[in-house]
Motif scaffolding. Structure first.
Motif, short mmCIF file in Angstrom:
data_model
loop_
_atom_site.label_atom_id
_atom_site.label_comp_id
_atom_site.label_asym_id
_atom_site.label_seq_id
_atom_site.Cartn_x
_atom_site.Cartn_y
_atom_site.Cartn_z
N THR A 35 0.82 -1.21 0.00
CA THR A 35 0.00 0.00 0.00
C THR A 35 0.85 1.26 0.00
O THR A 35 0.43 2.28 -0.51
CB THR A 35 -0.95 0.03 1.21
OG1 THR A 35 -0.18 -0.07 2.41
CG2 THR A 35 -1.95 -1.12 1.13
N ASP A 36 2.02 1.20 0.59
CA ASP A 36 2.96 2.32 0.56
C ASP A 36 4.33 1.82 0.97
O ASP A 36 4.46 0.78 1.60
CB ASP A 36 2.51 3.48 1.45
CG ASP A 36 2.21 3.07 2.87
OD1 ASP A 36 3.17 2.77 3.61
OD2 ASP A 36 1.03 3.05 3.24
N ALA A 37 5.34 2.56 0.57
CA ALA A 37 6.71 2.17 0.89
C ALA A 37 7.61 3.39 0.91
O ALA A 37 7.32 4.40 0.27
CB ALA A 37 7.24 1.16 -0.13
N SER A 38 8.66 3.30 1.67
CA SER A 38 9.70 4.33 1.69
C SER A 38 11.01 3.61 1.92
O SER A 38 11.06 2.38 2.02
CB SER A 38 9.44 5.35 2.81
OG SER A 38 9.76 4.80 4.07
N SER A 39 12.08 4.36 2.05
CA SER A 39 13.38 3.72 2.28
C SER A 39 13.52 3.18 3.70
O SER A 39 14.46 2.47 4.00
CB SER A 39 14.52 4.68 1.96
OG SER A 39 14.43 5.82 2.79
N VAL A 40 12.55 3.48 4.58
CA VAL A 40 12.63 2.98 5.96
C VAL A 40 11.60 1.90 6.27
O VAL A 40 11.74 1.19 7.27
CB VAL A 40 12.53 4.11 7.01
CG1 VAL A 40 13.70 5.06 6.90
CG2 VAL A 40 11.22 4.85 6.90
N GLY A 41 10.56 1.77 5.45
CA GLY A 41 9.56 0.77 5.76
C GLY A 41 8.54 0.57 4.66
O GLY A 41 8.63 1.17 3.59
N VAL A 42 7.58 -0.31 4.96
CA VAL A 42 6.58 -0.67 3.96
C VAL A 42 5.24 -0.94 4.66
O VAL A 42 5.21 -1.42 5.79
CB VAL A 42 7.04 -1.91 3.16
CG1 VAL A 42 7.16 -3.14 4.04
CG2 VAL A 42 6.14 -2.20 1.98
N GLY A 43 4.16 -0.57 3.99
CA GLY A 43 2.82 -0.90 4.45
C GLY A 43 2.23 -1.89 3.46
O GLY A 43 2.46 -1.79 2.26
N PHE A 44 1.48 -2.85 3.96
CA PHE A 44 0.91 -3.85 3.06
C PHE A 44 -0.33 -4.49 3.67
O PHE A 44 -0.58 -4.40 4.86
CB PHE A 44 1.94 -4.93 2.72
CG PHE A 44 2.47 -5.69 3.90
CD1 PHE A 44 1.87 -6.86 4.34
CD2 PHE A 44 3.60 -5.23 4.58
CE1 PHE A 44 2.37 -7.56 5.43
CE2 PHE A 44 4.11 -5.93 5.67
CZ PHE A 44 3.49 -7.10 6.10
N ILE A 45 -1.11 -5.12 2.79
CA ILE A 45 -2.33 -5.82 3.19
C ILE A 45 -2.18 -7.29 2.82
O ILE A 45 -1.66 -7.63 1.75
CB ILE A 45 -3.56 -5.24 2.47
CG1 ILE A 45 -3.77 -3.78 2.86
CG2 ILE A 45 -4.80 -6.07 2.76
CD1 ILE A 45 -4.84 -3.08 2.05
#
Length: 117
Positions: A35-45
């Motif tokens: 669902t979203d990501a950056s260089s420090v983490g990730v969101g997911f379903i």
């Protein structure tokens, strides 16, 4: 609401396959939706229930179709109509992988400035 994130979140379409580190038989492979990501983490379903605080091995399919091998620590979880929504921090992320994500962020910023998004 005030933004408290250290890095801007990037919307990526793709999937990752996640395995619990140290699980039986190297864990179960599970498809998830980023669902979203950056260089420090990730969101997911996902439809699989994971444990906050546990570390998972993951293979991220990024925008270039390249697969990145990473480790994620689950730091938050909510349940919604799509399934379980997790937030995770990358742990031990190699600098070259961080740079790939940073480059994508720069490209997306430039596209947004030009009105291409």
């Amino acid at each position: 609401m005030e933004e408290k994130r250290r890095s801007r979140r990037l919307d990526l379409t793709g999937e990752i396959i996640i395995k619990e580190v140290g699980g039986p038989d190297n864990g179960e492979t599970v498809d998830i939706k980023i669902t979203d990501a950056s260089s420090v983490g990730v969101g997911f379903i996902t439809d699989k229930q994971l444990t906050i605080g546990d570390n998972y091995e993951a293979h991220l399919a990024i925008w270039t179709k390249e697969v990145l091998h990473v480790f994620i620590k689950i730091v938050r979880a909510t349940v919604n109509e799509d399934g379980y929504h997790y937030g995770g921090l990358f742990i031990g992320m190699p600098e070259d992988i961080k740079q790939r994500i940073d480059v994508y962020e720069i490209i997306e910023d430039e596209k947004a400035k030009l009105g291409e998004n």
